[in-house]
Design a protein around this motif. Structure first.
Motif: not given
Lengths: 263, 242
Positions: A96-98, A101, B73-78, B105-106
């Motif tokens: 989830p790293l952007t 970030e 993207r963020e919510a899914i890749l989590q 990271l997670y």
């Protein structure tokens, strides 16, 4: 921005420094060597003290401040290169790293480096040459902040180029900053430049910092104009390079080259 | 509303004049293992990379958990992770340090407990403090798999996860994956060039050739449709038709 993700990346880099002598040398050995060489040059030049007053203050102060800019830039680009060398970009950007970030983490690493290098150089300058960087006084803080920002700008710009053109562009991590050195007027005033180059130097924020430092040491007048120009230019450029980094990131994703940067 | 955890619709990727993935659509249900089969260059890796948000599709959509990957993207890749024989983790960190960075990271709670679980489950205890650069290829594969399972993903993308493992460890890994699927409802997209493994692991298989889906169904259905003796024969027939 998720701070735990920024912290994760910073910790990942601190793990590296914990057991790597070459990486520690980058913080201690090279800055120390720089200081020794320039220190002796300064001692020699100081024998002409009558003709060039305050030469020690000018040169050693400029050297330490230049290293702030240099290490700040390196903090960004080397952190990115570490991920390329470790073939870790895929692990990071599939998490989830952007990209923001990621940049923030490299900026934190850059700050750590700047603090460490500045401490090493300041202590050595004081021990070996009796020079205190604090002679500049509290103005040192905005000077350093501006040079850190300029270092970030060059670092993010270089990182974007490496991301776009791959490992072939790796050499830029070490060389790019020196392209800016002649127009940063680190060791000489802007007025010695030919007029066309002076115009180029004028749009370089670092040049205003060094001009401000010399002005302050020579006249003790507050360097407000220089600092305002440097800060304004830095903010505009920082916004532009961050935008460009994101754009390059998206172009690389579109071309499928993000996962092949290290190949 | 669809019960599928992963919904891929009309996915395409073109690099200049070359089409790597061409109008691919599939679903993966909760707890389902979907095998992705195809010769080298068929578009499996590009499909994986698009599902991980590393490559932007030319057209089509990828939705997971009802959300669009481009927008969330963020919510899914989590909730997604991956492992591949072809990736590694930073060599200068120890096994445990690498796992700890991934856990941070997670944003995992009970990081230490989860790392201990993974180390135990994947039999990594003897080398958990070893530098990653000193691992054998089989140990590295186990580490990348531990990294993938560590974050409690709901969707796991596995690219030849047992390629460099000896048969004993490979068997254990398959058992762990099936157990994870059973206990957590993990959905898996799986590639392998080991046809027996594909038959054993996959609930359904899609066969990619030159970026297109040319066959879809259970291993038995695909074998029957092509009138071959087994999946390997189907693979050889389709691959040689290229």
């Amino acid at each position: 921005m998720a701070y735990h993700r920024i912290a994760a990346l910073v910790i990942r880099h601190l793990y590296l420094y914990r057991r790597s002598l070459p990486r520690l040398m980058e913080i201690i050995y090279w800055p120390f060597l720089d200081l020794v060489v320039w220190g002796f040059i300064t001692v020699y030049l100081a024998t002409f003290q009558g003709e060039m007053p305050a030469v020690v203050t000018f040169l050693l102060g400029a050297l330490i401040l230049w290293d702030v800019l240099f290490r700040s830039q390196q903090g960004i680009t080397i952190s990115f290169l570490e991920e390329i060398w470790a073939r870790n970009l895929m692990n990071l950007f599939a998490s989830p790293l952007t990209p923001s970030e990621f940049l923030a983490a490299t900026m934190v690493m850059s700050l750590f480096k700047v603090i460490a290098v500045s401490m090493v150089m300041s202590v050595c300058a004081w021990l070996f040459y009796g020079y205190s960087v604090f002679i500049i006084g509290l103005w040192l803080i905005p000077f350093i902040m501006n040079l850190v920002l300029t270092g970030w700008i060059i670092g993010v710009f270089t990182t974007s180029l490496i991301m776009r053109f791959g490992q072939e562009a790796e050499v830029l991590a070490w060389s790019m900053v020196f392209l800016f050195q002649p127009i940063s007027c680190v060791f000489y005033p802007m007025e010695v430049l030919p007029s066309w180059l002076r115009a180029v130097a004028w749009i370089n924020p670092a040049a205003h910092v060094f001009e401000g430092m010399r002005g302050l040491l020579a006249t003790h007048a507050p360097p407000l104009t220089s600092l305002s120009l440097a800060s304004g230019l830095n903010l505009v450029y920082l916004g532009a390079v961050i935008f460009w980094f994101h754009h390059t990131f998206n172009v690389c994703k579109d071309r499928g080259s993000l996962v092949r940067v290290g190949e | 509303m669809s019960s599928a955890v992963v919904e891929v619709r009309n996915l395409a990727k073109r690099f200049g004049g070359f089409t790597a993935v061409d109008d691919v659509s599939f679903d993966i249900g909760r707890g389902e293992i979907l095998g992705l089969l195809g010769p080298n260059g068929a578009g499996k890796t590009t499909t994986f990379q698009m599902m991980l948000g590393l490559v932007t599709p030319t057209s089509g959509t990828i939705r997971m958990f009802g959300l669009d990957l481009q927008q969330h993207r963020e919510a899914i890749l989590q909730q997604v992770n991956f492992s591949s024989t072809y990736i590694s983790l930073p060599y200068s960190l120890t096994v445990e340090e690498n796992l700890s960075v991934i856990a941070r990271l997670y944003g995992m709670s009970d990081m230490a407990g989860r790392i201990d679980d993974m180390v135990k489950k994947l039999e990594m205890g003897e080398w958990r403090h070893k530098l990653t650069r000193k691992l054998s290829s089989g140990q590295m594969t186990r580490l990348t798999l531990a990294k993938a399972l560590l974050t409690n993903p709901k969707v796991l993308l596995l690219d030849e996860p047992t390629a460099s493992l000896d048969p004993d460890i490979a068997h254990k890994i398959r058992a762990i994956l099936l157990e994870e699927r059973q206990t957590t409802g993990l959905s898996i997209l799986y590639t392998s060039h080991n046809m027996r493994e594909m038959e054993e692991m996959s609930d359904r298989i899609i066969f990619l050739q030159r970026g297109k889906i040319v066959a879809e169904g259970t291993a038995k259905e695909i074998v029957a449709r092509f009138g071959q003796a087994d999946l390997e024969e189907v693979f050889l027939k389709l691959a040689r038709e290229q």
